[in-house]
Design a protein around this motif. Structure first.
Motif, short mmCIF file in Angstrom:
data_model
loop_
_atom_site.label_atom_id
_atom_site.label_comp_id
_atom_site.label_asym_id
_atom_site.label_seq_id
_atom_site.Cartn_x
_atom_site.Cartn_y
_atom_site.Cartn_z
N SER A 86 0.80 -1.13 -0.06
CA SER A 86 -0.10 0.02 0.06
C SER A 86 0.68 1.31 0.06
CB SER A 86 -1.01 -0.04 1.09
OG SER A 86 -1.86 0.98 1.09
N TYR A 87 1.99 1.06 -0.34
CA TYR A 87 2.85 2.37 -0.48
C TYR A 87 3.33 2.62 -1.95
CZ TYR A 87 2.63 2.51 4.33
OH TYR A 87 2.14 3.05 5.87
N PHE A 88 3.22 3.58 -2.47
CA PHE A 88 3.54 4.12 -3.78
C PHE A 88 4.21 5.42 -3.96
CE2 PHE A 88 0.02 1.25 -3.66
CZ PHE A 88 0.32 -0.02 -4.42
N VAL A 89 5.32 5.49 -5.14
CA VAL A 89 5.73 6.89 -5.30
C VAL A 89 5.15 7.21 -6.74
CG1 VAL A 89 7.55 8.36 -6.07
CG2 VAL A 89 7.67 6.68 -4.07
N VAL A 90 4.18 8.23 -6.85
CA VAL A 90 3.66 8.70 -8.12
C VAL A 90 4.65 9.68 -8.83
CG1 VAL A 90 2.01 9.98 -9.22
CG2 VAL A 90 1.28 8.27 -7.31
N ASN A 91 5.15 9.24 -9.86
CA ASN A 91 5.98 10.17 -10.38
C ASN A 91 5.73 10.63 -11.83
OD1 ASN A 91 8.44 11.37 -11.80
ND2 ASN A 91 9.67 9.66 -11.57
N GLU A 92 5.53 12.11 -12.18
CA GLU A 92 5.08 12.71 -13.46
C GLU A 92 5.75 12.13 -14.42
OE1 GLU A 92 2.78 14.51 -16.06
OE2 GLU A 92 2.13 13.93 -13.97
N ALA A 93 7.10 12.02 -14.46
CA ALA A 93 8.05 11.81 -15.61
C ALA A 93 7.82 10.21 -15.74
CB ALA A 93 9.44 12.30 -15.01
N ASP A 94 7.35 9.23 -14.94
CA ASP A 94 7.27 7.99 -15.00
C ASP A 94 5.77 7.48 -15.30
OD1 ASP A 94 7.40 5.29 -15.24
OD2 ASP A 94 8.28 5.09 -13.41
N ASN A 95 5.12 7.41 -16.47
CA ASN A 95 3.91 6.97 -16.67
C ASN A 95 3.52 5.56 -16.16
OD1 ASN A 95 3.17 9.15 -18.28
ND2 ASN A 95 3.60 8.24 -20.28
N GLY A 96 4.38 4.67 -15.79
CA GLY A 96 3.90 3.40 -15.38
C GLY A 96 3.69 3.59 -13.86
N SER A 97 4.15 4.63 -13.36
CA SER A 97 3.94 4.93 -11.83
C SER A 97 2.94 5.59 -11.44
CB SER A 97 5.17 5.90 -11.18
OG SER A 97 5.04 7.21 -11.56
N LYS A 98 1.96 6.12 -12.53
CA LYS A 98 0.74 6.85 -12.22
C LYS A 98 -0.42 5.78 -12.33
CE LYS A 98 1.77 9.95 -15.43
NZ LYS A 98 1.82 11.19 -16.39
N THR A 99 -0.24 4.44 -12.53
CA THR A 99 -1.29 3.49 -12.40
C THR A 99 -0.93 2.41 -11.26
OG1 THR A 99 -1.71 3.72 -14.74
CG2 THR A 99 -2.51 1.66 -13.69
N LEU A 100 -1.60 2.52 -10.09
CA LEU A 100 -1.23 1.67 -9.05
C LEU A 100 -2.45 0.52 -9.28
CD1 LEU A 100 -1.19 4.20 -6.36
CD2 LEU A 100 0.68 3.61 -8.17
N SER A 101 -2.04 -0.72 -9.49
CA SER A 101 -2.91 -1.76 -9.45
C SER A 101 -3.06 -2.59 -8.25
CB SER A 101 -2.33 -2.86 -10.51
OG SER A 101 -2.23 -2.22 -11.72
N ILE A 102 -4.41 -2.68 -7.89
CA ILE A 102 -4.62 -3.41 -6.49
C ILE A 102 -5.56 -4.63 -6.77
CG2 ILE A 102 -5.79 -3.11 -4.35
CD1 ILE A 102 -5.86 -0.19 -4.85
#
Length: 248
Positions: A86-102
């Motif tokens: 349940s811990y994520f870093v959202v990074n605008e420069a990394d599109n993959g980080s902007k979708t969190l799959s649960i």
């Protein structure tokens, strides 16, 4: 006899409701983060924005920590994402980080979401969440000189009447027991949705403009353009950020 019948009907109704609530198969929910500025997609480095204080600024880097995710059902039941996931870093420069799959979300109807901005001090040092600490370190979300996480890393340049391309740095976190900038955010979803054996998406908007102009306390980079371990300005930024999210 009448009391027995009423009790029988009540138990039958309760069992029926419980059965209906759990009849759907588990499914996957994707949280899709969209960073915007006053309704427009955030564009790094090349796009100039103006805040309510008149600062013209460009954003070179935007990262933030999302944690403690909970989906709330229409009947009040909660699906709590395990802490280790349940811990994520959202990074605008990394599109993959902007979708969190649960994965494996309980099958039922949901109408709210709750999550944390940053890391709750009561969870330091995140024992049992070994997968997140390297992620935070690799993405620059740890202070090397202090035990603690950067909840947001927001950097760029701004212009004044006398200066162009002046750098700004905003790193907000919690420090010790006296500076706690962790925020819990709860949002109504735009529409209810039911999890079953397919994949559902929740779009979460983060409005960068509200870092400066949240209606709580407007903030100008000309007041201070380097905010890190700051007992005055960091809480202002964290409070503004707590109003910056919405569900689409």
């Amino acid at each position: 006899m009448k009391k027995i019948l009423l009790l029988t009907f009540a138990l039958a109704a309760l069992i029926s409701c419980k059965s209906d609530d759990n009849q759907a198969a588990p499914g996957e929910v994707n949280l899709v983060f969209k960073n915007q500025v006053a309704g427009n997609d955030l564009i790094l480095s090349s796009q100039t924005y103006t805040n309510a204080s008149g600062d013209s600024y460009r954003v070179n880097e935007l990262k933030y920590i999302i944690s403690d995710i909970v989906l709330i059902g229409a009947n009040g039941q909660e699906f709590v994402v395990p802490q280790s996931e349940s811990y994520f870093v959202v990074n605008e420069a990394d599109n993959g980080s902007k979708t969190l799959s649960i994965p494996d979300v309980d099958g039922r109807k949901y109408n709210k979401i709750r999550f944390g901005f940053g890391v709750d001090q009561s969870n330091y040092p995140l024992n049992g969440v070994n997968n997140f600490i390297p992620t935070a370190e690799e993405t620059g979300m740890l202070w090397s000189w202090s035990a603690g996480y950067k909840f947001i890393k927001f950097e760029g340049e701004y212009d004044t009447d006398t200066t162009t391309d002046a750098p700004f740095i905003i790193h907000v976190g919690s420090h010790g027991t006296t500076l706690d900038n962790y925020k819990t955010i709860e949002l109504d979803l735009a529409t209810d949705f039911t999890v079953n054996d397919n994949t559902s998406n929740i779009n979460l908007i983060f409005d960068v403009a509200r870092i400066f102009d949240a209606g709580l306390q407007n903030f100008s980079l000309q007041e201070k353009d380097d905010i890190q371990v700051d007992p005055v300005y960091a809480p202002i930024i964290a409070s503004n950020i707590s109003t910056a999210f919405s569900a689409e």
